[in-house]
Design an enzyme around this catalytic site. Structure first.
Site, PDB file in Angstrom:
ATOM      1  N   ASP A 124      11.013  24.257 -28.483  1.00 37.20           N
ATOM      2  CA  ASP A 124      10.243  23.413 -27.841  1.00 37.20           C
ATOM      3  C   ASP A 124       9.256  22.787 -28.573  1.00 37.20           C
ATOM      4  O   ASP A 124       8.663  23.379 -29.290  1.00 37.20           O
ATOM      5  CB  ASP A 124       9.421  24.297 -26.879  1.00 37.20           C
ATOM      6  CG  ASP A 124       8.511  23.775 -25.894  1.00 37.20           C
ATOM      7  OD1 ASP A 124       9.108  22.980 -25.247  1.00 37.20           O
ATOM      8  OD2 ASP A 124       7.306  23.857 -25.876  1.00 37.20           O
ATOM      9  N   GLU A 165      13.853  19.985 -29.160  1.00 37.22           N
ATOM     10  CA  GLU A 165      13.124  19.199 -28.272  1.00 37.22           C
ATOM     11  C   GLU A 165      11.723  18.208 -28.944  1.00 37.22           C
ATOM     12  O   GLU A 165      10.751  18.761 -29.010  1.00 37.22           O
ATOM     13  CB  GLU A 165      12.413  19.964 -27.073  1.00 37.22           C
ATOM     14  CG  GLU A 165      12.177  19.383 -25.947  1.00 37.22           C
ATOM     15  CD  GLU A 165      10.617  19.210 -25.718  1.00 37.22           C
ATOM     16  OE1 GLU A 165      10.217  18.420 -24.892  1.00 37.22           O
ATOM     17  OE2 GLU A 165       9.658  19.857 -26.333  1.00 37.22           O
TER      18      GLU A 165
HETATM   19  C1  GLC Z   1       7.797  20.882 -23.749  1.00 35.25           C
HETATM   20  C2  GLC Z   1       8.100  21.179 -22.517  1.00 35.25           C
HETATM   21  C3  GLC Z   1       7.220  21.108 -21.727  1.00 35.25           C
HETATM   22  C4  GLC Z   1       5.780  21.686 -21.800  1.00 35.25           C
HETATM   23  C5  GLC Z   1       5.666  21.325 -23.221  1.00 35.25           C
HETATM   24  C6  GLC Z   1       4.363  22.143 -23.942  1.00 35.25           C
HETATM   25  O1  GLC Z   1       7.737  19.540 -24.008  1.00 35.25           O
HETATM   26  O2  GLC Z   1       9.545  20.636 -22.308  1.00 35.25           O
HETATM   27  O3  GLC Z   1       7.187  21.219 -20.191  1.00 35.25           O
HETATM   28  O4  GLC Z   1       4.757  21.071 -21.075  1.00 35.25           O
HETATM   29  O5  GLC Z   1       6.397  21.476 -24.157  1.00 35.25           O
HETATM   30  O6  GLC Z   1       4.894  23.363 -23.951  1.00 35.25           O
END
Ligand code: GLC
Length: 652
Positions: A284, A326
């Site tokens: 993430d 991500e």
């Molecule tokens: C990523 C997740 C999101 C979250 C962010 C902070 O972007 O997809 O949902 O708010 O990380 O953890």
């Protein structure tokens, strides 16, 4: 020379490795460590080389990898070896994923096991469970604020449930994807608690400051991620009497990766989840891993070094496990998360294709593909043995993350065009059937993002309210059109739960204090399993969408040209409503597929002669693999109905 240095360092490191670990059968571990050590030590040295204790830290790193290697089940080790031997396994067109919130979809892990047949009925064979690690009871950013990285939240079940689910999925050849929230912990995490209690070793796990001097310097160049709910990037902690960096919400404390202890802890956690049976780990917010004054603190070179190091270490212990990056960042930055200056993926094998996602939404709103074509042409080539995660919707908002240069290149004013898109999707624009909501409005920069389910954004919600069958069918066609593209573009399509049934926005979140200020909850559905039965009712909206997607998945799996070997060529056919590309099958060119998508609400056409004699498409009789029928032709012109698509194959 450098190799010699690395050999002698490796020998010294192994001499210092924990004696109890050396009792085990480490044959494969040693081969892989030997093969990767040169890279590991170089990266570690670049990140932490100026510390006096760098060699000790390196020993600890190797101990960590060895410990987790020893803990890894034999069955998982066999999968590792099989995947090493068949290293392109994940590029196959066989994979189709779905991301889901466990509580909304199935309640808990045991429930998910029961619902696995539903996913199999659809054809999904990669399941991404959004975060389920222990998290705060109140606001937890949908589980992205983690209290304990080594346990499942009790609302989801237990670690034993997870391992049982993983085993159940393995038998059915379904891939399990889990989230590892690398960038931050919740303020309730044990490390944060110790930091708050004054333990300076744990304060060093985070970015903690006595006063505003350094935070103010950072703020000069750091953007705000949640400007409405959590303005600024630092939070004052009363107990500690200090400021802590909180890029996302004020309860999410950013981890300090300039401290090697943090890196080693997080590597250990990654390997821990690999050992619970995860096939894929979604890392993430990876763009945020390294912070530097004077920068946006995103996409820093060191963030890439950290990811390369994580990958190299994971290759040693659990080489069958893939990483998803991500990184919802600018198009030129995203491809770097596969690893730069490499042939094969050196960081993450898979990355979210946020650019394609946003461009698809542009094409839906404008009914033309000018920006879509331009944006995809500008997307840097990705590496071999790296693949996209192609998606339409996910649990997050839609950011209009394409490039202003591309917007201008197709003749729009970037500011006005972005404004139009936001107005279009939030229903402000008169002619728009979309029912989205703004998210993350930043009055300082004018930036706004968009929340809403796929169905509500393409107009199904308003069409159902108006009870207009033609418009309802039009929305269904757009849902299928978008799915046809994520399935054919090249990469793993990642469906979002609820979209397979045309789920509309859910406005209940406004009544929940922990969620009311975060409009992303509008598109995080809770399944009503009685209603899912409607997919079997002929003619229902649910049936038309579910069966349409199910059919596309089944056909995708039969088309080897849809596997991802960078085998896509975009074609300009002189019609701005069409998005056209060929997926070449290198092994058997006669299996190549011509994908044609019409974003307009009128029929469109183009002259097949425009294709030249590419893969015989202009000469041979054509068949649409998706419908099994011959496409409409008029005087050598291919006719594409409104909001429709073809997956054309030459039928001789
Ligand atoms: C990523 C997740 C999101 C979250 C962010 C902070 O972007 O997809 O949902 O708010 O990380 O953890």
């Amino acid at each position: 020379m450098y190799e010699q240095q690395s050999h002698s360092l490796l020998n010294r490191t192994l001499d210092q490795m924990e004696a109890s670990l050396q009792q085990h059968d480490l044959r494969h571990f040693y081969t892989r460590l030997g093969a990767n050590f040169y890279a590991i030590y170089n990266l570690f040295n670049r990140l932490y080389g100026d510390r006096e204790d760098v060699e000790e830290q390196l020993v600890e790193l190797v101990n960590t990898m060895a410990r987790q290697y020893i803990a890894r089940d034999q069955e998982l080790k066999q999968i590792d070896q099989a995947r090493e031997a068949d290293h392109n396994w994940f590029l196959s067109q066989q994979w189709v994923g779905m991301a889901l919130y466990l509580d909304g979809f199935a309640g808990d892990l045991q429930g998910l096991r029961e619902k696995m047949t539903y996913l199999q009925e659809l054809g999904v064979n990669l399941v991404h469970i959004l975060p389920i690690m222990e998290c705060p009871r109140g606001a937890s950013d949908g589980g992205y604020a983690v209290n304990n990285f080594r346990d499942i939240d009790d609302r989801a079940g237990t670690l034993a449930d997870l391992r049982a689910l993983a085993g159940h999925m393995r038998k059915r050849e379904l891939l399990l994807t889990l989230d590892v929230v690398l960038n931050h912990t919740s303020n309730e995490h044990a490390w944060a608690q110790k930091a708050r209690a004054g333990d300076t070793a744990y304060q060093d796990y985070y970015y903690v400051f006595d006063n505003r001097e350094v935070p103010d310097m950072f703020e000069e160049t750091m953007p705000e991620i949640f400007p409405e709910n959590a303005p600024g990037n630092f939070t004052y902690d009363e107990t500690m009497g200090k400021w802590v960096m909180t890029v996302f919400n004020d309860y999410q404390w950013d981890l300090n990766y300039s401290n090697p202890a943090v890196f080693i802890e997080m590597l250990d956690i990654i390997l821990f989840w690999a050992n619970q049976g995860a096939d894929v780990l979604r890392l993430d917010a990876v763009a945020f891993l390294w912070k530097k004054i004077g920068t946006t603190c995103q996409n820093e070179q060191e963030a890439h070094l950290l990811l390369q190091l994580l990958k190299d270490c994971c290759q040693v212990t659990a080489p069958g496990v893939l990483f998803i990056a991500e990184a919802i960042v600018a198009p030129v930055e995203i491809t770097k998360y596969f690893g730069e200056d490499a042939v094969i993926a050196k960081e993450c094998e898979i990355a979210y294709n946020a650019t394609f996602m946003a461009l698809l939404w542009d094409a839906i709103a404008t009914k033309n593909t000018r920006l879509l074509n331009q944006g995809i042409r500008s997307l840097p080539e990705k590496l071999d043995r790296a693949t996209w995660l192609n998606y339409i919707r996910c649990h997050d908002d839609i950011g209009l993350g394409f490039d202003d240069v591309d917007i201008a290149a197709v003749g729009y004013d970037p500011r006005a065009h972005r404004r139009f898109l936001v107005d279009y999707y939030t229903g402000e624009y008169d002619d728009s059937p979309a029912r989205g909501q703004p998210f993350g409005r930043n009055n300082k920069t004018g930036d706004v993002r968009i929340s809403g389910t796929l169905a509500s954004l393409v107009g199904l919600e308003s069409a159902l309210a108006a009870d207009d069958e033609a418009v309802i069918q039009g929305s269904i066609n757009q849902i299928l059109l978008l799915h046809s593209l994520i399935m054919s573009f090249g990469g793993i399509p990642l469906l979002y739960y609820g979209d397979e049934l045309g789920t509309l926005n859910n406005y209940d979140y406004v009544g929940d204090v922990a969620r009311s200020r975060d409009s992303r909850w509008i598109h995080r559905p809770v399944y009503d399993w009685d209603k899912t039965g409607k997919r079997r009712q002929r003619g229902s909206v649910e049936q038309r969408i579910f069966d349409g997607i199910r059919h596309l998945i089944a056909v995708r799996k039969t088309l080897p040209a849809f596997s991802d070997f960078n085998n896509r060529e975009l074609l300009d056919v002189g019609n701005e409503h069409l998005f056209v590309f060929i997926r070449t099958s290198f092994e058997s060119p006669e299996e190549s597929v011509l994908v044609v998508a019409n974003f307009d609400d009128h029929p469109q056409q183009f002259d097949l002669a425009m294709l030249g004699n590419r893969e015989r498409f202009s000469m041979a009789p054509l068949k649409d693999a998706a419908s099994g029928e011959s496409p409409a032709l008029f005087n050598q012109q291919l006719v594409i109905p409104p909001h429709s698509f073809y997956w054309l194959v030459a039928s001789v």
